[in-house]
Design a protein around this motif. Sequence first.
Motif, PDB file in Angstrom:
ATOM      1  N   VAL A  67       0.854  -1.200   0.000  1.00 46.96           N
ATOM      2  CA  VAL A  67       0.000   0.000   0.000  1.00 46.96           C
ATOM      3  C   VAL A  67       0.889   1.248   0.000  1.00 46.96           C
ATOM      4  O   VAL A  67       0.663   2.204  -0.747  1.00 46.96           O
ATOM      5  CB  VAL A  67      -0.946   0.006   1.226  1.00 46.96           C
ATOM      6  N   ILE A  68       1.934   1.187   0.802  1.00 48.94           N
ATOM      7  CA  ILE A  68       2.852   2.331   0.884  1.00 48.94           C
ATOM      8  C   ILE A  68       3.479   2.614  -0.487  1.00 48.94           C
ATOM      9  O   ILE A  68       3.568   3.760  -0.928  1.00 48.94           O
ATOM     10  CB  ILE A  68       3.910   2.057   1.982  1.00 48.94           C
ATOM     11  N   GLU A  69       3.870   1.560  -1.181  1.00 48.38           N
ATOM     12  CA  GLU A  69       4.519   1.747  -2.489  1.00 48.38           C
ATOM     13  C   GLU A  69       3.556   2.403  -3.485  1.00 48.38           C
ATOM     14  O   GLU A  69       3.925   3.341  -4.203  1.00 48.38           O
ATOM     15  CB  GLU A  69       4.997   0.375  -3.001  1.00 48.38           C
ATOM     16  N   ILE A  70       2.318   1.916  -3.498  1.00 47.62           N
ATOM     17  CA  ILE A  70       1.318   2.484  -4.427  1.00 47.62           C
ATOM     18  C   ILE A  70       1.185   3.991  -4.198  1.00 47.62           C
ATOM     19  O   ILE A  70       1.154   4.795  -5.138  1.00 47.62           O
ATOM     20  CB  ILE A  70      -0.063   1.800  -4.217  1.00 47.62           C
ATOM     21  N   ILE A  71       1.101   4.368  -2.932  1.00 46.80           N
ATOM     22  CA  ILE A  71       0.857   5.787  -2.621  1.00 46.80           C
ATOM     23  C   ILE A  71       2.113   6.631  -2.860  1.00 46.80           C
ATOM     24  O   ILE A  71       2.028   7.758  -3.361  1.00 46.80           O
ATOM     25  CB  ILE A  71       0.364   5.935  -1.162  1.00 46.80           C
ATOM     26  N   GLU A  72       3.276   6.098  -2.537  1.00 49.92           N
ATOM     27  CA  GLU A  72       4.499   6.890  -2.759  1.00 49.92           C
ATOM     28  C   GLU A  72       4.651   7.215  -4.247  1.00 49.92           C
ATOM     29  O   GLU A  72       4.933   8.361  -4.619  1.00 49.92           O
ATOM     30  CB  GLU A  72       5.737   6.132  -2.242  1.00 49.92           C
ATOM     31  N   VAL A  73       4.433   6.227  -5.088  1.00 51.86           N
ATOM     32  CA  VAL A  73       4.581   6.483  -6.528  1.00 51.86           C
ATOM     33  C   VAL A  73       3.496   7.463  -6.993  1.00 51.86           C
ATOM     34  O   VAL A  73       3.741   8.347  -7.822  1.00 51.86           O
ATOM     35  CB  VAL A  73       4.548   5.162  -7.334  1.00 51.86           C
ATOM     36  N   MET A  74       2.304   7.339  -6.410  1.00 50.78           N
ATOM     37  CA  MET A  74       1.228   8.273  -6.770  1.00 50.78           C
ATOM     38  C   MET A  74       1.644   9.715  -6.439  1.00 50.78           C
ATOM     39  O   MET A  74       1.486  10.636  -7.245  1.00 50.78           O
ATOM     40  CB  MET A  74      -0.051   7.919  -5.997  1.00 50.78           C
ATOM     41  N   PHE A 109       7.225  14.599   3.140  1.00 50.99           N
ATOM     42  CA  PHE A 109       6.300  13.495   3.453  1.00 50.99           C
ATOM     43  C   PHE A 109       6.867  12.625   4.557  1.00 50.99           C
ATOM     44  O   PHE A 109       8.085  12.524   4.720  1.00 50.99           O
ATOM     45  CB  PHE A 109       6.146  12.598   2.220  1.00 50.99           C
ATOM     46  N   ALA A 110       5.989  11.958   5.267  1.00 49.07           N
ATOM     47  CA  ALA A 110       6.422  10.916   6.205  1.00 49.07           C
ATOM     48  C   ALA A 110       5.311   9.894   6.369  1.00 49.07           C
ATOM     49  O   ALA A 110       4.128  10.225   6.207  1.00 49.07           O
ATOM     50  CB  ALA A 110       6.753  11.533   7.550  1.00 49.07           C
ATOM     51  N   TRP A 111       5.710   8.670   6.640  1.00 51.70           N
ATOM     52  CA  TRP A 111       4.745   7.642   7.032  1.00 51.70           C
ATOM     53  C   TRP A 111       4.841   7.451   8.532  1.00 51.70           C
ATOM     54  O   TRP A 111       5.951   7.354   9.062  1.00 51.70           O
ATOM     55  CB  TRP A 111       5.062   6.304   6.362  1.00 51.70           C
ATOM     56  N   ILE A 112       3.732   7.393   9.173  1.00 58.98           N
ATOM     57  CA  ILE A 112       3.711   7.038  10.596  1.00 58.98           C
ATOM     58  C   ILE A 112       3.153   5.615  10.667  1.00 58.98           C
ATOM     59  O   ILE A 112       2.078   5.344  10.116  1.00 58.98           O
ATOM     60  CB  ILE A 112       2.821   7.999  11.413  1.00 58.98           C
TER      61      ILE A 112
END
Length: 593
Positions: free
Chosen positions: A248-255, A424-427
């Motif tokens: 899920v993280i990969e999909i959103i980062e590329v988006m 950006f950051a992911w928590i």
Amino acid sequence: MVRDKGCGEIRESDRGQNLTLCGWVFRRRDHGGLIFIDLRDRSGVLQAVFSPDVSADAHKLAHDLRSEFVISVSGEIRQRPEGTENSGMPTGAMEMYVNTLEILNESSPLPFMIEDAADTSEALRLKHRYLDLRRPELQQNFIIRHKVAKIIRNYLDERGFLEIETPMLTKSTPEGARDYLVPSRLNPGHFYALPQSPQIFKQILMVSGFEKYFQIVKCFRDEDLRADRQPEFTQVDLEMSFVDVKDVIEIIEVMMIKLFKNTFDVDIPLPFERLSYRDSMERFGNDKPDLRFGLELKEMADLAEKGTFKVFLDAVRSGGRVKAINGKGMASLSRKEIDLLTEEAQSFGAKGLAWIKVKNGFEAPIAKFFPEEILKQMAQRLDAEDGDLMLFVADKEKVVHDVLSRMRLEFGKRLNLITPGFRFAWITDFPLLEWNDEEGRFEAMHHPFTSPMNEDVEKMLTGDMNDRGMISSLKAKAYDIVLNGYEIGGGSIRIHRRDLQKKMFELLRISEEEAKMKFGFLLDALEYGAPPHGGIALGLDRLVMIMVGASSIRDVIAFPKTQKAFCLMSGTPSAVEPKQLRELSIKIDLPEV
Ligand code: ASP
């Protein structure tokens, strides 16, 4: 064709052409002999010149033009004479000499001038939103919003997602806010809820085998509105089967990378920073850290314990915390200014604010409670140098973090520490459940369908249900995405096993009956071969707000509501006809005020 081009599209290559343009009268300057009109349409502004030498009729009629009249002009595109170019506008080297003017529509005198709208009260602007929206800055916001949605759609399509609509007239969803209810005429006494999110439906779509779903969708939450919330807002909502957190993280980062590249030609570096919830709370005092500047919160309890300052000692002994931040360069503040800071901290919930100036040594009423060596260690930990002000809060952890995180943001702005750009950051590693003191029970930190981490599954299934410490230690496969200090989205890997979902409801003290009533159809669906799945939702309004640098989401929503959830333009909500209420079997019973 009524017109040949957009006003803002005129360039040197159009010189000598006879064109017809349409638009609104933006500004008008009457120089006696010549009349100048800034003609505006969506594409921009072009100067139109009315000269009696070119057309006496057009020049005469131009005297009647007023702000926001809609006109059509035809004439020759010319280079502006040397020295009269306006390099501030893309068409600034050109102008049209008008030989035919047609007034397509007049405008009543305006409640405010379009170009002064930014200084007009928001209430007046929202009442006349159709005028407010004529402002080029606002139009730009909606052009970007359109692009963002388009890029997202194309990208998700490329990645194999299907856009599937879910119902607006539905059942209460599990996001924890109040529902907007819609009475059912055909089922008297029964109500639909407008979706707080498509959560349950998107999970069911996974059970149905669609594997990758998305929707750019309106959601509704009846909350007391804070500055950047709206009762109806738009989410980019996704769900995927056979995935884990990293997918899920990969999909959103590329988006996000595509979004910023294709709208602003900005390169966002990969991968985004990752912080555990705990680290984020410890370092920044909240779970949506603005990473564009430092001033991190520092632990002070161990040092505080080596002194004799009672407030600090009491906080530590009663299980609270003592933490501090560095007020960079603020040692020059007067007593009065520090009192103001203290008041500010109090307005954020602190009982008080302790401070020590680093100024040829240490200066503060509380300095005497600490050995010099300890003061030095405090300064070292905070990176405090001569001229800085160390600020301490001692209280319950929640208060300490709340107050210091807000002060940190305040100082970041006040001291101009925020570097421009997009951070950006992911928590991740959120607790699965959170204790609600008022209700005396645990609540889901994300929502009740969020899966625990693999290593916590056994603990959750077999652990002691009364062991609050154990329950609090369970971690969720949940993630939030943060941009410049705003949470712009969040999601989780879901529970797809019936036994685990049942356990979750037990921990939340949701009875089987209640669960069945609220989410029964999802629980039923989970019985029939639900694949492992997970997803996320991004707040589109907030994302676009940050992208365009607006200070409010109202600037990126065409027809927003006020803090009281009221639309000033349409006068919504409003009373309805008694007949409508009768048909709905509804009686209004207003409480006396
Ligand atoms: N439904 C969640 C929300 O609206 C997002 C998600 O878990 O996908 O916040």
